[in-house]
Write an enzyme that holds these catalytic residues in place. Structure first.
Site, PDB file in Angstrom:
ATOM      1  N   ALA A 189       6.487  51.011 -22.612  1.00 50.79           N
ATOM      2  CA  ALA A 189       7.098  51.012 -20.957  1.00 50.79           C
ATOM      3  C   ALA A 189       6.511  52.544 -20.781  1.00 50.79           C
ATOM      4  CB  ALA A 189       8.742  50.975 -21.060  1.00 50.79           C
ATOM      5  N   GLY A 232       7.671  47.331 -24.738  1.00 44.28           N
ATOM      6  CA  GLY A 232       7.386  46.281 -23.498  1.00 44.28           C
ATOM      7  C   GLY A 232       5.914  45.917 -23.672  1.00 44.28           C
ATOM      8  N   GLU A 278       6.579  42.880 -25.694  1.00 41.53           N
ATOM      9  CA  GLU A 278       7.523  42.081 -24.767  1.00 41.53           C
ATOM     10  C   GLU A 278       6.500  41.203 -23.895  1.00 41.53           C
ATOM     11  OE1 GLU A 278      11.871  43.351 -24.424  1.00 41.53           O
ATOM     12  OE2 GLU A 278      10.475  44.881 -23.832  1.00 41.53           O
TER      13      GLU A 278
END
Length: 702
Positions: free
Chosen positions: A71, A111, A114
Site C-alpha cells: 500500500a 496490498g 492481496e
C-alpha cells in the site's frame, strides 16, 4: 511482443498493451509500484477496458524492479481515499469473464499480494518474494488477505506468515499453493513471455476461473478446530507479548475457517479499523518512518565521497570485539582481529566459531567461509593495510588514548579509526591523533552480532566522508544506524543513567526489585533494571578489597551475590531454567541498608514507579535535543527501540511522551523536582516550551 506504441495509457501509472489476444495491464509507479490512488484507478479502468476490447485473457504485470510492493503508507489515516477502492479493483479481477494472471517479480507484499490473490492464476520469476507484513506496522491485511491466503496455502502456513510478516520465496510459494508456475529466470521480459504463454494455455485448455474466495477446502479442514489456534497462540506468546496485531491476525484466520467468506471479510474489516485507529499501529507506523529518517544527516551532502572499506581491523577479541568482527565477515568483508596474547585470541576466535555453529541460519559451509574471512593476530602492525579499524577494549580513557596514539602511527592515511566506546568523550580520544578528522565513535550493543543498533558518535572534527562512510557501513552490515553527538553516555546510556538513578532511589524508599522490574515488564520492556543487572553481573567493576558497603550493589556483592552467573543476585535463579524468583533475604538486606541511611519506608505505587522511571528519560531526551546531541526527536526513539528494548508498539520515549501529553509530564516533573530534588528532575526548558506551545518531541529537529 506487441508494439509499445500501441499501448493505451489509462492513468498516470497504468497502461494497457496487447500481445495477440492477451491484454497486459502494466503498472509503472516508481520506485516500488505502491498502490497509490492512480494505480488503483488505472488497474480498474485497465481491466474494464481489456474485457470490453474482447481480450481472451488478462495479465497484470509491473515495470521496474518489483511487482506491487504494498500500500501507499502515506495515504494511511488521510481521510476518504481518492478514486476507486482496492476492493473494487479486486472484484474487477475476480469477476472478469476471462482468465486473469498476475505476473510477479521482485516482491508481492501486503496490498500487492492481496491484489495477486484476486487473479485466477499467479506466475512468478524464481527470485520473487511474497508476504503479508502488515503485522510489522501494527496492522492486519485489510483487503481480504486474511480470508484469501489461508484458502490457498492452508491455515497453519497463513498463521505463520501473517503473525511474523515473513517473506517467502517463489519455491516455497509454489510448494504451498500460492503460485501456479515459476519461470526459471529473473528477467522481466521472460516473465512477460511466460505469463502470456500461461494465459494462452488457460484459454486453449479452458482452465477454470475459480476465485480464491470460493476455494474453501483448506479452511474447512479447520472449522471448529480450536486446538490448532490455541497451540499456535501458546507457541508465539512470548515473542508477541504486548502486541495486539498478531492476535488480531489470528482471529481473522479463525474467521476464515469458521465463517463464510463475506462474513469473514466483515470480521477482518472491523478488526483492521480497531488496529488502524489504535495507538499501537500509530506508534509502529511512526517508527517505520523514524528508522528511515535516521539515515539522513542534514549537513552531509548526498555526493560526499565514501571511504572504500575493503578490509576491517578490530582490536579486542572479547565478547564485543568478536561480535563486531562477525558483522563484517557476515557480509563478505575480511577482518583482522588483534588481541594482546595468543591465549586470549584463541579463546575469542573459539567463541566466534561457536556463535556461528549455534546459529540456525548458518550452514556448516557458511561457518567455514566466514571464519576464513577472520584473521587473528597479536600484532597491531597487522592493521597497516586496513581501511577501517574499530577499537573494542575496556571502557578506560587512558587505555583508549594510548591505543589511538598507536593506531595513528600504524594505520595508513585515510583509514577510518573508530572507538566502540559506550560513554567516553570521542573528541578527547581523537585529540591524541594527528588525524582527528578520521576518528569517530561506533557504539555497538552487546551481543554485537545480534543487536541491531549502531550508535555512531560524530566528533567535532570528524570529516563528512568519515560520517557518511560510518552510516553507509552500518547499513551494509545490516545495522540500524543513528548519528549522535558527543556527551557523557551519548543518547542511549545518558537517558539510561537517569532511569537507573530513580530505580535505585525507589528501592531505598520501600519498593522491591521485583516491583520495579515488573512495572517496566508490563510496560513492554523485556526486563527491568535489576533483572538486567543480574544478567550482566553485579560484580562488573566491583573489587572486594575496596568494597565499602556504600551502595545496594556493593552490599549484595559482599554477600556473595553476583547475579545470574552464580544463581544469586537481586533474585535467586533456578540452575536449570534460569527462572528468577524474588528473594526475601535481598529485600531485607535492602530494607536494613535503607533504614541505616535514614530513609523512611513506604508503599510506592506502580504508577509512581512508571513515572519516576520514564519521565526523567523524557526530560533528558529533551535536553539532548536542546544540546543538539541528537538530530531529531525520532532518532532518540530509534536508539531506544533498537538498543534498549523499548516496545516498538509504544513508538519510543519521545513518541510515548507526546501521547501521554507534554503538559501533564511537565507538571509531574515539577512536582517530583520539589519533592525529590536531584539534577535529573531539573526541567528541560525545551520540554516546558513545547508543552506550552503544543509542540511535539517526536517531530522536533535540533
Amino acid at each position: 511482443m506487441s508494439d509499445p506504441s500501441a499501448s493505451t495509457q489509462v492513468s498516470e501509472s497504468v497502461r494497457v498493451e496487447r500481445d495477440g489476444d492477451v491484454a497486459l495491464v502494466i503498472v509503472n509507479n516508481p520506485p516500488v509500484n505502491a498502490l497509490s490512488w492512480h494505480v488503483r484507478q488505472g488497474l480498474f479502468d485497465g481491466i474494464t477496458q481489456a474485457t470490453e476490447s474482447g481480450a481472451s485473457a488478462i495479465v497484470v504485470i509491473c515495470d521496474g524492479r518489483t511487482f506491487i510492493a504494498g500500500a501507499d503508507i502515506s495515504e494511511f489515516g488521510g481521510g476518504a481515499p481518492q478514486a476507486v477502492g482496492l476492493q473494487e479493483v479486486q472484484s474487477a479481477m475476480e469477476d472478469a469473464p476471462v482468465p486473469v494472471i498476475a505476473a510477479i517479480h521482485g516482491t508481492a507484499l501486503g496490498g500487492g499480494l492481496e491484489v495477486a490473490l484476486c487473479a485466477h492464476y499467479r506466475v512468478s520469476v524464481a527470485s520473487a518474494k511474497f508476504g503479508l507484513p502488515e503485522v510489522n506496522l501494527g496492522l492486519l491485511p485489510g483487503a481480504g488477505g486474511t480470508q484469501r491466503l489461508p484458502r490457498l496455502v492452508g491455515v497453519p502456513k497463513a498463521l505463520e506468515m501473517m503473525t511474523t510478516g515473513r517473506h517467502i520465496s517463489s519455491a516455497e510459494a509454489k510448494e504451498g499453493g500460492l503460485v501456479d508456475d515459476v519461470v526459471d529466470s529473473d528477467s522481466l521480459d521472460d516473465l512477460r513471455a511466460a505469463a502470456v504463454a500461461f494465459a494462452n494455455k488457460a484459454v486453449d485448455e479452458n482452465m477454470p476461473r475459480t476465485r480464491v474466495r470460493d476455494r474453501n477446502e483448506l479452511v474447512e479442514q479447520h472449522k471448529g478446530d480450536e486446538q490448532t489456534f490455541a497451540d499456535f497462540r501458546k507457541g508465539i506468546a512470548r515473542k508477541t507479548r504486548g502486541f495486539l496485531a498478531p492476535e488480531y491476525n489470528i482471529r481473522c484466520i479463525e474467521a476464515a475457517a469458521n465463517l463464510p467468506f463475506d462474513e469473514g471479510l466483515k470480521v477482518e474489516g472491523k478488526l483492521f479499523m480497531e488496529l488502524m485507529t489504535g495507538p499501537q499501529s500509530a506508534a509502529q507506523r511512526y517508527y517505520f518512518f523514524a528508522e528511515r529518517a535516521a539515515n539522513k544527516i542534514p549537513d552531509i551532502p548526498k555526493d560526499t565521497p565514501l571511504i572504500d572499506v575493503q578490509k576491517v581491523g578490530v582490536l579486542g577479541a572479547g565478547t564485543m570485539g568478536g561480535g563486531i568482527a562477525m558483522n563484517f565477515a557476515n557480509v563478505g568483508i575480511p577482518v583482522t582481529i588483534v588481541e594482546r596474547d595468543q591465549e586470549s585470541l584463541d579463546r575469542g576466535l573459539g567463541v566466534v566459531r561457536k556463535n556461528y555453529e549455534r546459529s540456525r541460519s548458518t550452514t556448516p559451509e557458511q561457518v567455514e567461509e566466514r571464519m576464513a574471512l577472520i584473521t587473528g593476530s597479536t600484532d597491531k602492525a597487522d592493521f597497516a593495510d586496513c581501511d577501517m579499524v574499530i577499537e573494542a577494549v575496556f571502557e578506560d580513557m587512558d587505555l583508549k588514548k594510548s591505543i589511538f596514539k598507536e593506531l595513528d602511527e600504524i594505520c595508513k592515511p585515510g583509514a577510518l579509526l573508530a572507538s566502540n566506546t559506550s560513554a567516553l568523550d570521542v573528541n578527547e580520544i581523537a585529540a591524541v591523533t594527528s588525524r582527528p578528522e578520521s576518528v569517530i565513535g561506533m557504539h555497538f550493543f552487546s551481543p554485537a552480532n545480534v543487536m541491531k543498533l549502531l550508535e555512531n558518535v560524530r566528533g567535532d572534527k570528524s570529516s563528512d566522508s568519515v560520517v557518511a562512510t560510518t552510516m553507509a557501513i552500518g547499513k551494509k552490515i545490516k545495522k540500524v544506524s543513528v548519528m549522535v553527538g558527543v556527551c557523557p553516555g551519548f543518547v542511549g546510556n545518558r537517558m539510561l543513567f537517569m532511569r537507573g538513578a530513580e530505580a535505585e532511589r525507589m528501592l531505598m524508599e520501600g519498593a522491591t526489585p521485583a516491583q520495579v522490574d515488573n512495572v517496566l515488564y508490563e510496560f513492554g520492556f523485556p526486563m527491568g533494571p535489576f533483572s538486567m543487572s543480574d544478567l550482566a553481573g553485579l560484580d562488573i567493576g566491583w573489587k572486594e578489597e575496596t568494597s565499602s558497603s556504600s551502595t545496594i550493589r556493593e552490599i549484595l556483592c559482599e554477600n556473595g551475590r553476583r547475579g545470574q552467573k552464580n544463581g544469586r543476585g537481586y533474585y535467586t535463579y533456578d540452575p536449570d531454567t534460569r527462572a528468577a524468583t524474588p528473594d526475601p533475604e535481598v529485600e531485607q538486606l535492602i530494607k536494613d541498608f535503607a533504614i541505616s541511611k535514614g530513609h523512611e519506608q513506604r508503599e510506592v505505587s506502580d504508577q509512581e514507579i512508571l513515572e519516576r522511571l520514564l519521565y526523567p528519560m523524557v526530560n533528558e531526551g529533551a535536553k539532548i535535543l536542546e544540546e543538539k546531541i541528537a538530530i531529531r526527536g525520532s532518532d532518540i526513539d530509534v536508539v531506544w527501540v533498537n538498543g534498549y528494548g523499548w516496545p516498538v508498539y509504544r513508538g519510543g520515549p519521545m513518541h510515548w511522551a507526546d501521547s501521554v501529553g507534554l503538559a501533564e509530564i511537565v507538571e509531574k516533573i515539577k512536582g517530583y523536582s520539589e519533592s525529590l530534588g536531584g539534577k535529573h528532575w531539573t526541567l528541560s526548558p525545551l520540554l516546558e516550551q513545547l508543552a506550552t506551545d503544543g509542540g511535539q518531541l517526536q517531530t522536533y529537529t535540533s
